[in-house]
Design an enzyme around this catalytic site. Structure first.
Site, PDB file in Angstrom:
ATOM      1  N   ALA A 174      51.963 119.840  57.612  1.00  0.00           N
ATOM      2  CA  ALA A 174      51.631 120.044  59.028  1.00  0.00           C
ATOM      3  C   ALA A 174      52.644 120.974  59.680  1.00  0.00           C
ATOM      4  O   ALA A 174      52.289 121.860  60.454  1.00  0.00           O
ATOM      5  CB  ALA A 174      51.595 118.702  59.755  1.00  0.00           C
ATOM      6  N   ILE A 210      53.660 115.638  56.202  1.00  0.00           N
ATOM      7  CA  ILE A 210      54.394 116.111  57.385  1.00  0.00           C
ATOM      8  C   ILE A 210      54.874 117.534  57.136  1.00  0.00           C
ATOM      9  O   ILE A 210      54.761 118.403  57.998  1.00  0.00           O
ATOM     10  CB  ILE A 210      55.577 115.174  57.720  1.00  0.00           C
ATOM     11  CG1 ILE A 210      55.038 113.901  58.388  1.00  0.00           C
ATOM     12  CG2 ILE A 210      56.569 115.872  58.643  1.00  0.00           C
ATOM     13  CD1 ILE A 210      56.109 112.928  58.847  1.00  0.00           C
ATOM     14  N   GLY A 267      49.019 111.629  64.412  1.00  0.00           N
ATOM     15  CA  GLY A 267      49.469 111.728  63.023  1.00  0.00           C
ATOM     16  C   GLY A 267      49.991 113.102  62.675  1.00  0.00           C
ATOM     17  O   GLY A 267      50.445 113.847  63.534  1.00  0.00           O
ATOM     18  N   CYS A 268      49.878 113.451  61.379  1.00  0.00           N
ATOM     19  CA  CYS A 268      50.544 114.647  60.864  1.00  0.00           C
ATOM     20  C   CYS A 268      49.690 115.891  61.034  1.00  0.00           C
ATOM     21  O   CYS A 268      49.202 116.446  60.050  1.00  0.00           O
ATOM     22  CB  CYS A 268      50.900 114.450  59.401  1.00  0.00           C
ATOM     23  SG  CYS A 268      51.843 112.962  59.145  1.00  0.00           S
ATOM     24  N   VAL A 269      49.453 116.315  62.272  1.00  0.00           N
ATOM     25  CA  VAL A 269      48.705 117.554  62.507  1.00  0.00           C
ATOM     26  C   VAL A 269      49.516 118.489  63.383  1.00  0.00           C
ATOM     27  O   VAL A 269      50.374 118.079  64.109  1.00  0.00           O
ATOM     28  CB  VAL A 269      47.347 117.302  63.176  1.00  0.00           C
ATOM     29  CG1 VAL A 269      46.384 116.693  62.191  1.00  0.00           C
ATOM     30  CG2 VAL A 269      47.499 116.468  64.399  1.00  0.00           C
TER      31      VAL A 269
END
Lengths: 466, 105
Positions: free
Chosen positions: A432, A429, B103-105
């Protein structure tokens, strides 16, 4: 989504996501009453919630320790203020003074407006627990956020990002809906890259029976973070491990933990044990992901439906690396680190490692052995500030995206102050968030995970070394 | 569910404008989606990226890793951002008719 009644909110889930989650949302007119039932349930279920509701004296210490308040100056983003959104309802229905004197003692009836406020602010909190760390009463406001999100999930108020990710979890066992064919093709491409970089090939075993180690990477690594996957493969190759990646649990994170801590979180827990049994695994090694490591280390043991005799140890790859370094079995050459390239590196402590999992010093054992210069951020370790994307608030609708920039202001200032040219963030996380925020704050840093930098410093002389 | 009108047809999209059924994708639809992503005109370079993503998705069911996309199309990440100002995941993939990444994008 734009503003709802003047509140910043992420886009909400719709019929398509509800269908995927097998969830029937409660009709709007019944939502307040239903939410109240759930609040009653959780106050009896979780002592941490009662403690948060009953003990806060509004001393205000948490305010200056919260990056969301520092970034927005919104009083509802003071952790005590955020908890108050729930506390005023709790007071009205579950305390004598609230029932008798209502607004005079700060109690308030629950309404749709209350729930819209919860939805706005419980998805601005990044569950980083810095407030819990400094609270003199030990109130963990993160627990309030988690229960707030769970109640909202139960009545059908979920951000589209979280709901769509939860659907992907139920369907595929990972956040990004990776397919077995996509996984194999991507890993094959990375093997090619390693061959170009090092002159010899390292394979990524997939779904290999009779493997000793099951490596659980973050699915985002397959899209955004190739070096994290390569670093892990380089480490496993170096120690001569009999390892594999599974296509049924290709996810170190757990968005269920961040939205629905019942059905969705459990799905990934059970998939771990199913794959342990199917592949004959002796140890599970977790990849880089902050909240995911907390969900794995702290929740799998009590959440699992599987009998204890079928379980195996679960460790983190960065703890594994540290153990090998301490035993003198890894030959790391910081000068040859082709990813850090001799540049000064600063380490971002992911909140969940630092304040929930005790993964602090081992990060440093790994990093200091792998690069030539480390410049610590201030504050660091368990006093670390969140990247501003924690708990999956990686929303891209314009209003929420602007908030992400504000939430990461404190961290950006800290990174800039170090003058480092490489930012090491061992969490998906965080990665990102930083991929987007490095340009927003005009930071001059390259972004890597930690295993990326370890892998690049490994001194290979041919293949397996241990 | 929101809709967009393309070539006289109603196309179902989500709140972010991603088409809901990847199988209805056509090059004409891609041109319309491109306008929403700050790409006024689809040049040969744009098509090279979009077709690559589209083919990869049909073959493997996911978006290609960004580094693989760069390597196989010969564009640097910077060039991809110049072609698609809203980025590879949310710009180029959207024009290629892929679902919104989660998700984590």
């Amino acid at each position: 989504m734009p503003l709802v009644d003047g509140l910043n909110q992420p886009v909400k889930a719709g019929p398509k996501e509800f269908e995927g989650l097998h969830l029937v949302p409660v009709p709007d007119e019944e939502k307040p009453a239903e939410a109240l039932k759930w609040l009653d349930y959780y106050r009896k279920e979780r002592r941490s919630l009662v403690m948060a509701m009953e003990s806060c004296v509004k001393c205000g210490l948490c305010a200056e320790h919260c990056h969301t308040y520092l970034g927005t100056k919104d009083p509802n983003n003071i952790p005590a203020g955020r908890a108050d959104l729930m506390r005023k309802v709790y007071k009205r229905y579950f305390t004598v003074q609230g029932k008798l004197f209502g607004k005079l003692v700060g109690a308030e009836e629950i309404s749709m407006r209350t729930l819209e406020e919860w939805f706005s602010y419980y998805y601005q909190c990044t569950e980083c627990r810095r407030c819990g760390h400094v609270c003199p009463f030990g109130i963990d406001t993160c627990e309030v956020t988690m229960i707030g999100r769970q109640i909202l999930y139960n009545i059908g108020m979920i951000p589209k990002l979280h709901a769509a990710t939860d659907v992907a979890i139920l369907r595929t066992g990972n956040h990004m809906a990776l397919t077995p064919s996509g996984i194999v093709d991507t890993l094959d491409f990375l093997s090619d890259e390693i061959e170009e970089e090092r002159g010899f090939r390292i394979e990524f075993p997939v779904d290999k029976p009779n493997s000793d180690i099951l490596y659980v990477p973050s699915s985002a690594d397959f899209f955004l973070n190739p070096d994290t996957l390569k670093g892990a493969a380089e480490f496993f190759e170096y120690i001569g491990a009999n390892w594999t990646i599974s296509t049924r649990i290709t996810e170190a994170g757990n968005f269920g933990y961040l939205s629905d801590q019942t059905r969705v979180q459990r799905e990934l827990v059970n998939r771990v044990w199913e794959e342990v049994a199917r592949l004959g695994v002796k140890k599970v090694v977790w990849g880089e992901c902050g909240h995911g490591w907390r969900a794995a280390k702290m929740y799998i043991p009590t959440m699992s439906d599987y009998p204890t005799r079928m379980r195996v140890p679960i460790t983190h790859i960065l703890d594994e690396v540290a153990a090998y370094i301490k035993a003198g079995k890894l030959k790391l050459n910081p000068k040859n680190n082709f990813r850090a390239q001799g540049l000064p590196v600063t380490l971002h402590d992911p909140c969940n490692y630092a304040r929930a999992c005790g993964l602090v010093e081992n990060l440093r054992v790994d990093l200091y052995a792998s690069v030539t210069e480390v410049r610590e951020m201030n504050p660091n370790r368990e006093k670390t500030f969140c990247c501003g994307g924690g708990s999956g608030v990686l929303f891209d609708d314009p209003e929420m995206y602007q908030l992400r920039i504000k939430f990461s202001q404190k961290k950006a200032d800290m990174i800039r102050a170090t003058g480092a040219k490489v930012l090491c963030a061992p969490c998906s996380i965080c990665k990102a968030q930083f991929h987007a925020m490095i340009p927003e704050h005009k930071l001059d840093v390259k972004l890597y995970g930690l295993i990326d930098l370890v892998g690049a410093a490994l001194d290979f002389k041919g293949h397996r070394q241990v | 569910m929101p809709y967009i009108e393309v070539l006289g047809q109603k196309i179902e999209v989500d709140e972010d404008g991603f088409i809901q059924d990847p199988s209805i994708w056509t090059p004409e639809l891609a041109k319309e989606l491109a306008k929403m992503e700050e790409v006024p005109e689809m040049t040969e370079d744009h098509w090279k990226v979009v077709n690559y993503i589209r083919d990869y998705y049909l073959k493997h069911g996911i978006a290609p890793m960004i580094r693989k996309l760069c390597k196989d199309t010969g564009f640097s990440l910077k060039q991809i951002y110049e072609l698609f100002p809203t980025g590879p995941a949310k710009g180029a993939c959207k024009i290629a008719g892929l679902p919104k990444p989660t998700g984590c994008v």
